[in-house]
Design a protein around this motif. Structure first.
Motif, mmCIF file in Angstrom:
data_model
loop_
_atom_site.group_PDB
_atom_site.id
_atom_site.type_symbol
_atom_site.label_atom_id
_atom_site.label_comp_id
_atom_site.label_asym_id
_atom_site.label_seq_id
_atom_site.Cartn_x
_atom_site.Cartn_y
_atom_site.Cartn_z
ATOM 1 N N THR A 306 0.956 -1.212 -0.099
ATOM 2 C CA THR A 306 0.137 -0.044 -0.113
ATOM 3 C C THR A 306 0.800 1.389 0.063
ATOM 4 N N ASP A 307 1.986 1.293 0.447
ATOM 5 C CA ASP A 307 2.811 2.328 0.690
ATOM 6 C C ASP A 307 2.204 3.048 1.930
ATOM 7 N N GLY A 308 2.539 4.237 2.495
ATOM 8 C CA GLY A 308 2.046 4.873 3.522
ATOM 9 C C GLY A 308 0.946 5.391 3.318
ATOM 10 N N ALA A 309 0.135 5.840 4.435
ATOM 11 C CA ALA A 309 -1.376 6.353 4.152
ATOM 12 C C ALA A 309 -1.164 7.895 3.932
ATOM 13 N N ALA A 310 -0.015 8.442 3.761
ATOM 14 C CA ALA A 310 0.213 9.798 3.462
ATOM 15 C C ALA A 310 0.438 10.099 2.027
ATOM 16 N N SER A 311 0.600 8.778 1.318
ATOM 17 C CA SER A 311 0.502 8.822 -0.222
ATOM 18 C C SER A 311 -0.103 7.860 -0.882
ATOM 19 N N ASN A 312 -1.470 7.428 -0.157
ATOM 20 C CA ASN A 312 -2.034 6.641 -0.855
ATOM 21 C C ASN A 312 -3.508 6.983 -1.026
ATOM 22 N N ASN A 313 -4.467 7.092 -0.152
ATOM 23 C CA ASN A 313 -4.125 7.363 1.278
ATOM 24 C C ASN A 313 -4.820 6.283 2.098
ATOM 25 N N LYS A 314 -5.072 5.078 1.455
ATOM 26 C CA LYS A 314 -5.634 4.028 2.324
ATOM 27 C C LYS A 314 -4.662 2.920 2.518
ATOM 28 N N LEU A 315 -4.852 2.301 3.519
ATOM 29 C CA LEU A 315 -4.101 0.864 3.733
ATOM 30 C C LEU A 315 -5.227 -0.267 3.597
ATOM 31 N N ASP A 316 -5.452 -0.330 2.367
ATOM 32 C CA ASP A 316 -6.426 -1.067 1.663
ATOM 33 C C ASP A 316 -5.909 -2.308 0.639
ATOM 34 N N MET A 317 -5.540 -3.443 1.106
ATOM 35 C CA MET A 317 -4.807 -4.433 0.156
ATOM 36 C C MET A 317 -5.928 -4.919 -0.940
ATOM 37 N N LEU A 318 -7.147 -4.880 -0.703
ATOM 38 C CA LEU A 318 -8.173 -5.432 -1.618
ATOM 39 C C LEU A 318 -8.019 -4.508 -2.676
ATOM 40 N N SER A 319 -8.230 -3.070 -2.442
ATOM 41 C CA SER A 319 -8.028 -2.052 -3.409
ATOM 42 C C SER A 319 -6.966 -2.062 -4.108
ATOM 43 N N GLU A 320 -5.889 -2.537 -3.440
ATOM 44 C CA GLU A 320 -4.400 -2.539 -4.227
ATOM 45 C C GLU A 320 -4.362 -3.589 -5.071
ATOM 46 N N THR A 321 -4.988 -4.616 -4.884
ATOM 47 C CA THR A 321 -4.856 -5.890 -5.668
ATOM 48 C C THR A 321 -5.462 -5.560 -6.907
ATOM 49 N N ARG A 322 -6.583 -4.850 -6.641
ATOM 50 C CA ARG A 322 -7.555 -4.604 -8.077
ATOM 51 C C ARG A 322 -6.905 -3.680 -8.747
ATOM 52 N N MET A 323 -6.240 -2.460 -8.166
ATOM 53 C CA MET A 323 -5.246 -1.717 -8.996
ATOM 54 C C MET A 323 -4.447 -2.160 -9.789
ATOM 55 N N GLY A 324 -3.585 -3.126 -8.804
ATOM 56 C CA GLY A 324 -2.463 -3.826 -9.450
ATOM 57 C C GLY A 324 -3.138 -4.602 -10.809
ATOM 58 N N ALA A 325 -3.784 -5.160 -10.811
ATOM 59 C CA ALA A 325 -4.491 -6.023 -12.050
ATOM 60 C C ALA A 325 -4.878 -4.831 -13.151
ATOM 61 N N LEU A 326 -5.687 -3.858 -12.775
ATOM 62 C CA LEU A 326 -6.033 -3.081 -13.918
ATOM 63 C C LEU A 326 -4.769 -2.233 -14.465
#
Length: 439
Positions: A306-326
């Motif tokens: 996720t990186d840090g919440a100051a540069s994301n701004n969510k610590l949401d690995m489900l969202s990251e997994t979706r973003m990684g695929a897209l």
């Protein structure tokens, strides 16, 4: 029979084991005993099984806990403070000055607890962190029950925590010694980046990692400016410089690695380097699109962070997994790049492999630690469900994570944190908001 007696029996509509892409077990159960996955039971075996607790997950996917391969947990307390900035502007003019004023043992402890509550409610069971005041991070991990890799940040310049590289290293090793053998806490060496760490310090890190059998966690090739600056200062691209210093090995988890050429991808595969892909942070800071499918094709281990919440701004690995695929698809103009099953494997087994704990967690496998999550698909947002693997990546949200187990311990039950007090986390966060605004 003795092997039919379990501490917990998790009966699920679907189980994604991640042992083999695309495989989903229907109406099976996972038996947990002494914190481990003791058995995977077929529908015919479930009725005869004896368990102290049965958890009925009639409309849920049961799957491995998510592995956040790159984070700065305490930075939850700086969430939203300096958005829409370029990386170096963000760091030098906003984040580093704020950290200089506020970062302390208490800041890290409170921020880490807040992050862990958020991560549990997003299905994360392991965090590979990098920050300061390492004992505070480790204590937070133990209080929460999070599988925690504590990255000991190393810089050449002073901060609220240390004066120079040798000071950071000494403090990190001293803290690490206090947690030797702890099942949930592992320390790593975390030189910040090629542009903040000298050749001599990198050499020390490599030697110490070998001596103490520690992993190394470092930001590398995050932006094109970083690469260009490395060439201007050292005459070679940062990865080539690090290779000469002995940094590239199976011990290294390289965060970001956005700007890579074909030779560098081959070099990472040859050296056994693992990569933490941070899709949302890379997009938000306009760092670029990492060549994830090329890395996977080359045999490189790529996990998700996720990186840090100051540069994301969510610590949401489900969202990251979706973003990684897209992001992999749009970056290559290839709709079959990083399919859903691969994305799930990146967020679980490959992340665990990168941390050298793939034999312990990362898949629903008999004998592994019971780091598991349940995701409720009986919502209008995920109805109907033809393919639970697809739904986990492309449709489900973190609000559908209902249960989380770490080492067989239930840390989230029906969306309620069991090891952390939600009201307390909010109060700590609000107190820091007041302090930060006051300065």
């Amino acid at each position: 029979m003795e092997n039919n007696r379990f501490d917990q029996l998790l009966c699920a509509r679907w189980i994604i084991t991640v042992e083999q892409d695309g495989v989903v077990l229907e109406n099976h159960a996972v038996g947990i005993k002494d914190g481990r996955i003791a058995a995977i039971l077929s529908p015919a075996q479930i009725a005869a099984a004896d368990a102290t607790e049965r958890v009925m997950l009639d409309n849920h996917v049961l799957m491995p806990g998510l592995v956040n391969l790159h984070g700065h947990s305490a930075m939850t307390l700086l969430r939203g403070m300096a958005d829409d900035k370029a990386l170096m502007d963000w760091l030098q003019n906003h984040i580093w000055p704020a950290e200089g004023k506020h970062v302390s043992e208490q800041f890290v402890f409170d921020g880490a607890l807040l992050a862990m509550g958020e991560m549990f409610r997003s299905g994360t069971t392991t965090i590979n962190d990098m920050y300061f005041f390492h004992d505070a991070m480790a204590r937070a991990g133990l209080q929460a029950g999070m599988r925690t890799f504590v990255g000991c940040s190393i810089l050449e310049f002073p901060s609220a925590y240390g004066q120079n590289a040798d000071d950071y290293i000494a403090k990190g090793l001293a803290d690490a010694a206090n947690y030797q053998g702890n099942e949930l806490i592992t320390f790593t060496l975390a030189p910040h980046a090629p542009y903040t760490v000298s050749d001599d310090t990198f050499r020390k890190v490599v030697a110490l990692a070998d001596e103490h059998d520690m992993l190394i966690h470092c930001h590398i090739h995050e932006t094109q400016d970083e690469v260009n600056g490395g060439v201007a200062e050292h005459g070679v691209r940062p990865l080539a410089r690090l290779d000469k210093l002995g940094m590239l090995s199976p011990r290294l988890i390289a965060a970001h690695m956005v700007h890579l050429n074909d030779e560098e991808i081959a070099l990472c595969a040859e050296r056994g380097v693992a990569i933490a892909h941070n899709p949302t942070s890379n997009m938000k800071l306009a760092s670029g699109i990492a060549p994830v499918q090329q890395l996977l094709d080359a045999g490189v281990t790529v996990g998700i962070g996720t990186d840090g919440a100051a540069s994301n701004n969510k610590l949401d690995m489900l969202s990251e997994t979706r973003m990684g695929a897209l992001l992999a698809k749009v970056g290559t103009l290839n709709p079959v790049a990083v399919p859903a099953a691969t994305a799930i494997r990146m967020a679980t087994q490959l992340g665990a492999n990168a941390l050298h704990i793939g034999d312990k967690v990362g898949s629903v496998t008999v004998g592994k630690q019971a780091d598991l999550i349940a995701v409720d698909l009986a919502q209008i947002e995920t109805s109907p469900s033809f393919d639970p693997i697809s739904h986990i990546v492309y449709a489900a949200g973190r609000e559908q994570v209902s249960h989380v187990w770490v080492n067989g311990r239930k840390v989230l039950s029906e969306r309620t944190l069991t090891t952390l007090d939600e009201a307390d986390l909010k109060a700590r966060a609000d107190a820091w908001r007041v302090r930060i605004l006051a300065k």
